[in-house]
Design a protein around this motif. Structure first.
Motif, PDB file in Angstrom:
ATOM      1  N   UNK A 182       9.968   5.731  -8.898  1.00 16.14           N
ATOM      2  CA  UNK A 182       9.917   6.273 -10.260  1.00 16.14           C
ATOM      3  C   UNK A 182      10.123   7.778 -10.284  1.00 16.14           C
ATOM      4  N   UNK A 183       9.902   8.440  -9.140  1.00 16.69           N
ATOM      5  CA  UNK A 183       9.977   9.906  -9.140  1.00 16.69           C
ATOM      6  C   UNK A 183      11.327  10.417  -8.660  1.00 16.69           C
ATOM      7  N   UNK A 184      12.133   9.558  -8.054  1.00 20.67           N
ATOM      8  CA  UNK A 184      13.420  10.026  -7.545  1.00 20.67           C
ATOM      9  C   UNK A 184      13.794   9.275  -6.282  1.00 20.67           C
ATOM     10  N   UNK A 185      14.703   9.870  -5.518  1.00 14.28           N
ATOM     11  CA  UNK A 185      15.192   9.184  -4.323  1.00 14.28           C
ATOM     12  C   UNK A 185      14.661   9.815  -3.051  1.00 14.28           C
ATOM     13  N   UNK A 186      14.651   9.027  -1.997  1.00 14.69           N
ATOM     14  CA  UNK A 186      14.275   9.516  -0.680  1.00 14.69           C
ATOM     15  C   UNK A 186      15.209   8.875   0.326  1.00 14.69           C
ATOM     16  N   UNK A 187      15.777   9.715   1.201  1.00 12.66           N
ATOM     17  CA  UNK A 187      16.598   9.144   2.260  1.00 12.66           C
ATOM     18  C   UNK A 187      15.704   8.575   3.342  1.00 12.66           C
ATOM     19  N   UNK A 188      16.142   7.475   3.903  1.00 12.07           N
ATOM     20  CA  UNK A 188      15.410   6.912   5.037  1.00 12.07           C
ATOM     21  C   UNK A 188      16.360   6.791   6.217  1.00 12.07           C
ATOM     22  N   UNK A 189      15.800   6.939   7.422  1.00 11.95           N
ATOM     23  CA  UNK A 189      16.560   6.783   8.648  1.00 11.95           C
ATOM     24  C   UNK A 189      15.995   5.558   9.355  1.00 11.95           C
ATOM     25  N   UNK A 190      16.864   4.613   9.626  1.00  8.87           N
ATOM     26  CA  UNK A 190      16.414   3.348  10.223  1.00  8.87           C
ATOM     27  C   UNK A 190      17.172   3.162  11.526  1.00  8.87           C
ATOM     28  N   UNK A 191      16.466   3.102  12.620  1.00 12.23           N
ATOM     29  CA  UNK A 191      17.159   2.788  13.872  1.00 12.23           C
ATOM     30  C   UNK A 191      16.703   1.420  14.364  1.00 12.23           C
ATOM     31  N   UNK A 192      17.634   0.719  14.952  1.00 12.43           N
ATOM     32  CA  UNK A 192      17.393  -0.675  15.318  1.00 12.43           C
ATOM     33  C   UNK A 192      16.145  -0.832  16.190  1.00 12.43           C
ATOM     34  N   UNK A 193      16.068   0.005  17.220  1.00 16.55           N
ATOM     35  CA  UNK A 193      15.005  -0.229  18.189  1.00 16.55           C
ATOM     36  C   UNK A 193      13.641   0.245  17.695  1.00 16.55           C
ATOM     37  N   UNK A 194      13.638   1.029  16.607  1.00 21.77           N
ATOM     38  CA  UNK A 194      12.347   1.419  16.031  1.00 21.77           C
ATOM     39  C   UNK A 194      11.760   0.318  15.159  1.00 21.77           C
ATOM     40  N   UNK A 195      12.628  -0.333  14.378  1.00 24.49           N
ATOM     41  CA  UNK A 195      12.043  -1.376  13.524  1.00 24.49           C
ATOM     42  C   UNK A 195      12.034  -2.730  14.224  1.00 24.49           C
ATOM     43  N   UNK A 218       9.068  15.288  -1.119  1.00 20.99           N
ATOM     44  CA  UNK A 218      10.048  16.375  -1.272  1.00 20.99           C
ATOM     45  C   UNK A 218       9.349  17.704  -1.541  1.00 20.99           C
ATOM     46  N   UNK A 219       8.320  17.657  -2.376  1.00 18.57           N
ATOM     47  CA  UNK A 219       7.673  18.908  -2.762  1.00 18.57           C
ATOM     48  C   UNK A 219       6.700  19.408  -1.704  1.00 18.57           C
ATOM     49  N   UNK A 220       6.127  18.459  -0.937  1.00 22.04           N
ATOM     50  CA  UNK A 220       5.051  18.863  -0.024  1.00 22.04           C
ATOM     51  C   UNK A 220       5.486  19.125   1.407  1.00 22.04           C
ATOM     52  N   UNK A 231       0.815  -1.243   0.000  1.00 24.71           N
ATOM     53  CA  UNK A 231       0.000   0.000   0.000  1.00 24.71           C
ATOM     54  C   UNK A 231       0.835   1.274   0.000  1.00 24.71           C
ATOM     55  N   UNK A 232       1.457   1.567  -1.146  1.00 25.80           N
ATOM     56  CA  UNK A 232       2.226   2.804  -1.289  1.00 25.80           C
ATOM     57  C   UNK A 232       1.284   3.998  -1.195  1.00 25.80           C
ATOM     58  N   UNK A 233       1.679   5.000  -0.404  1.00 28.51           N
ATOM     59  CA  UNK A 233       0.840   6.203  -0.290  1.00 28.51           C
ATOM     60  C   UNK A 233       1.455   7.405  -0.998  1.00 28.51           C
ATOM     61  N   UNK A 234       2.783   7.411  -1.137  1.00 24.25           N
ATOM     62  CA  UNK A 234       3.439   8.597  -1.697  1.00 24.25           C
ATOM     63  C   UNK A 234       4.599   8.202  -2.584  1.00 24.25           C
ATOM     64  N   UNK A 235       4.901   9.117  -3.514  1.00 28.82           N
ATOM     65  CA  UNK A 235       6.152   9.035  -4.255  1.00 28.82           C
ATOM     66  C   UNK A 235       7.172   9.932  -3.553  1.00 28.82           C
ATOM     67  N   UNK A 236       8.430   9.630  -3.763  1.00 27.06           N
ATOM     68  CA  UNK A 236       9.487  10.430  -3.141  1.00 27.06           C
ATOM     69  C   UNK A 236       9.303  11.914  -3.477  1.00 27.06           C
ATOM     70  N   UNK A 237       9.006  12.169  -4.743  1.00 24.26           N
ATOM     71  CA  UNK A 237       8.877  13.557  -5.198  1.00 24.26           C
ATOM     72  C   UNK A 237       7.756  14.300  -4.458  1.00 24.26           C
ATOM     73  N   UNK A 238       6.662  13.578  -4.193  1.00 20.86           N
ATOM     74  CA  UNK A 238       5.533  14.225  -3.513  1.00 20.86           C
ATOM     75  C   UNK A 238       5.921  14.658  -2.111  1.00 20.86           C
TER      76      UNK A 238
END
Length: 514
Positions: free
Chosen positions: A78-91, A42-44, A33-40
């Motif tokens: 498809x719209x570009x890249x998005x950085x993600x932050x992953x911490x051990x205890x969150x996931x 970034x822009x919003x 269930x994708x809700x957003x593209x990276x570009x959306x």
RNA sequence: GGUCGGUUAGCUCAGCUGGUAGAGCAACGCCCUUUUAAGGCGUGGGUCCUGGGUUCGAACCCCAGACCGGCUACCA
């Protein structure tokens, strides 16, 4: 068939097995269930806003920077890249830290498809990121991608530049080179703009046969094939002109088709054996009308694709602002060489060509010699969109004769960036004249012109029923796309340009003996 | 079709007058909870396009071939 796997490919297969052992599904089938593209995002996203508190993105895993119990990574959709932050205890909120320590840190490889859910935030260093609370593997990649890295100065590293690699494995080229994706997006926008423009005028988009019992509508050598059940030869179309004009005979006011045409000729950076041509025919119009129409449409296309009529193409700025410059063919030759050859006979033309240092074969007729002179001395000078009109009748067997200029037809070509991009005429609708032109072509064929047209009896029959006065045009979509996307080679505007088969493919094909 | 050039690690490339191969990134191991071409320390990875030949010895020289590219020819 055995595969020789590289060390990295073996490791990825091991990682795949370890993921399965951990109970992960490496190729899940459920809709994600994708809700957003990276570009959306970034822009919003605005700092401090309460939007984007729970977003789900999916894409390829493209980089990873592990810092112990937390990591940064990038995913690319498809719209570009998005950085993600992953911490051990969150996931991994519970005791079991495998998802982070094993899956994320070790088993996940660059190129894998993943999905993330979390909230958007800005890091200390000011980069928009998604703080991930759910991390999902969506598809495992077993081959290492040549991922391009770009530093702060914009220098790129390890960019795949080998044309063979890019064309044979376009899927990799598209994955790692965003500008290649953009080229094809622009090509698609260009075609949509043309389609909308013509549909808006009320013209009908149609489809006509690719397999034709007889090829026609252009001067070119065809591909030949065979239909087993009918036991007859067929040709892959070299143009769709004659079929579209049959539809004008049938009563439509305007018909157009974006057609793959096939020509069994040389390949170069301007030629591919299969290419796309858009042909349009409009009844009760002439070639003068068609010139105005073409200017209007291409101005519209440039605006739709780039938002401006001035395009940077290589060294040049090309303007699609109306109106274009117009020359007659003899006028252009006179303009660029100072020689007026409008009154010359075949011998004088042959001598003129020789004087200009142009080699012309013996079997060339008058029209072809004029075309040679034009091609050699004028075409490369024409960078801005330009119409060349009034072609010799010999080389235009489907065009209507000019009412006052003998030996001339009502035809134009559009030249841009030193290449022909379109060809149009007031269509010849006099069936008796048309029969004579076909017969002249047969004569040229006997003289050795391999591209002379065939005589199409059914087409003549259609004309005998009556075709209204009609203007027609063919636009070379690939060449126009090269200009609209600033590419030097036709191969760069075709996803899969024609290439010799790879050796492994050939040896398998050779085993087929029937 | 002609001609010139190219083919070396997953990618980009180096490799001298012939002495059986190197770098960066990627990969692997260890360390690191706001990094960003992340970093530090360590490790592995090659049909040098293919097949012949010359040589004590070939990524390198010679011959043939495959594929790719530039120019050129052909090409509405």
């Amino acid at each position: 068939m055995s595969q020789n796997l590289s060390e990295q490919e073996l490791i990825r297969r091991e990682n795949l097995q370890k993921m399965i052992d951990l109970g992960l599904e490496p190729y899940p089938s459920k809709t994600f269930p994708v809700t957003h593209l990276a570009k959306e995002v970034h822009e919003g996203f605005k700092e401090g806003s309460t939007d984007f508190q729970e977003v789900t993105l999916a894409g390829r895993f493209m980089s990873r920077r592990i810092m112990g119990k937390a990591s940064f990574a990038e995913i690319q959709d498809s719209s570009g890249r998005m950085q993600i932050y992953v911490s051990r205890d969150d996931i991994c909120p519970g005791e079991n830290k495998d998802l982070y320590n094993q899956m994320f840190k070790k088993l996940l490889d660059l190129g894998d498809f993943v999905g993330v859910t979390g909230h958007a935030f800005i890091t200390k260093t000011g980069t928009l990121s998604i703080h991930v609370k759910e991390f999902t593997l969506l598809s495992k990649s077993l081959k290492p991608l040549p991922i391009v890295k770009t530093d702060a100065e914009g220098n790129s590293y390890d960019e795949v530049t080998d044309p063979e690699f890019k064309y044979r494995q376009r899927y990799v080229d598209l994955t790692v080179n965003p500008e290649v994706r953009e080229t094809f997006v622009q090509r698609s926008k260009m075609i949509n703009a043309m389609r909308n423009f013509m549909a808006e005028k009320g013209y009908l988009e149609v489809e006509t046969p690719v397999l034709q019992p007889m090829y026609g509508g252009a001067a070119a050598r065809p591909f030949k094939t065979h239909h087993n059940t009918l036991d007859v030869p067929f040709y892959l179309r070299i143009a769709n002109e004659l079929y579209l004009k049959r539809l004008i005979v049938g009563g439509y006011d305007g018909v157009f088709e974006f057609a793959k045409d096939f020509r069994n000729e040389g390949m170069s950076r301007f030629h591919n054996p299969e290419f796309t041509m858009m042909e349009l025919y409009v009844s009760y119009k002439d070639y003068e009308w068609m010139m105005d129409f073409t200017e209007e449409m291409l101005e519209y296309v440039a605006l739709q694709v780039h938002g401006t009529t001035d395009l940077q193409v290589g060294e040049n700025t090309i303007s699609f602002k109306r109106p274009w410059k117009r020359y007659t063919m003899f006028g252009a030759i006179e303009h660029f060489t100072g020689i007026d050859c409008s009154e010359m006979d075949e011998e004088a033309l042959r001598q003129t060509a020789k004087d200009l240092g142009i080699h012309v074969d013996k079997e060339l007729g008058k029209g072809k010699i004029i075309d040679e002179i034009f091609g050699e001395k004028c075409e490369h000078e024409l960078i801005q969109p330009t119409f060349i009109t009034d072609y010799p009748v010999e080389m235009s067997p489907l065009a209507k004769k000019h009412p006052t200029k003998p030996g001339i037809v009502e035809r134009f070509e559009g030249i841009c960036n030193a290449k022909e991009i379109c060809n149009a005429f007031s269509e010849l609708n006099d069936p008796i004249d048309q029969r004579q032109r076909f017969e002249d072509q047969l004569e040229l064929g006997k003289r050795g012109d391999e591209e002379a047209m065939q005589l199409d009896e059914d087409y003549l029959r259609a004309l005998e029923y009556g075709m209204p006065p009609t203007a027609g045009i063919g636009i070379g979509i690939d060449r126009l796309a090269m200009i609209m996307t600033n590419q030097k080679s036709i191969q760069d505007v075709l996803f899969f340009p024609q290439m010799k088969p790879e050796r492994a493919v050939v040896s398998e094909a050779d085993n087929e003996t029937d």
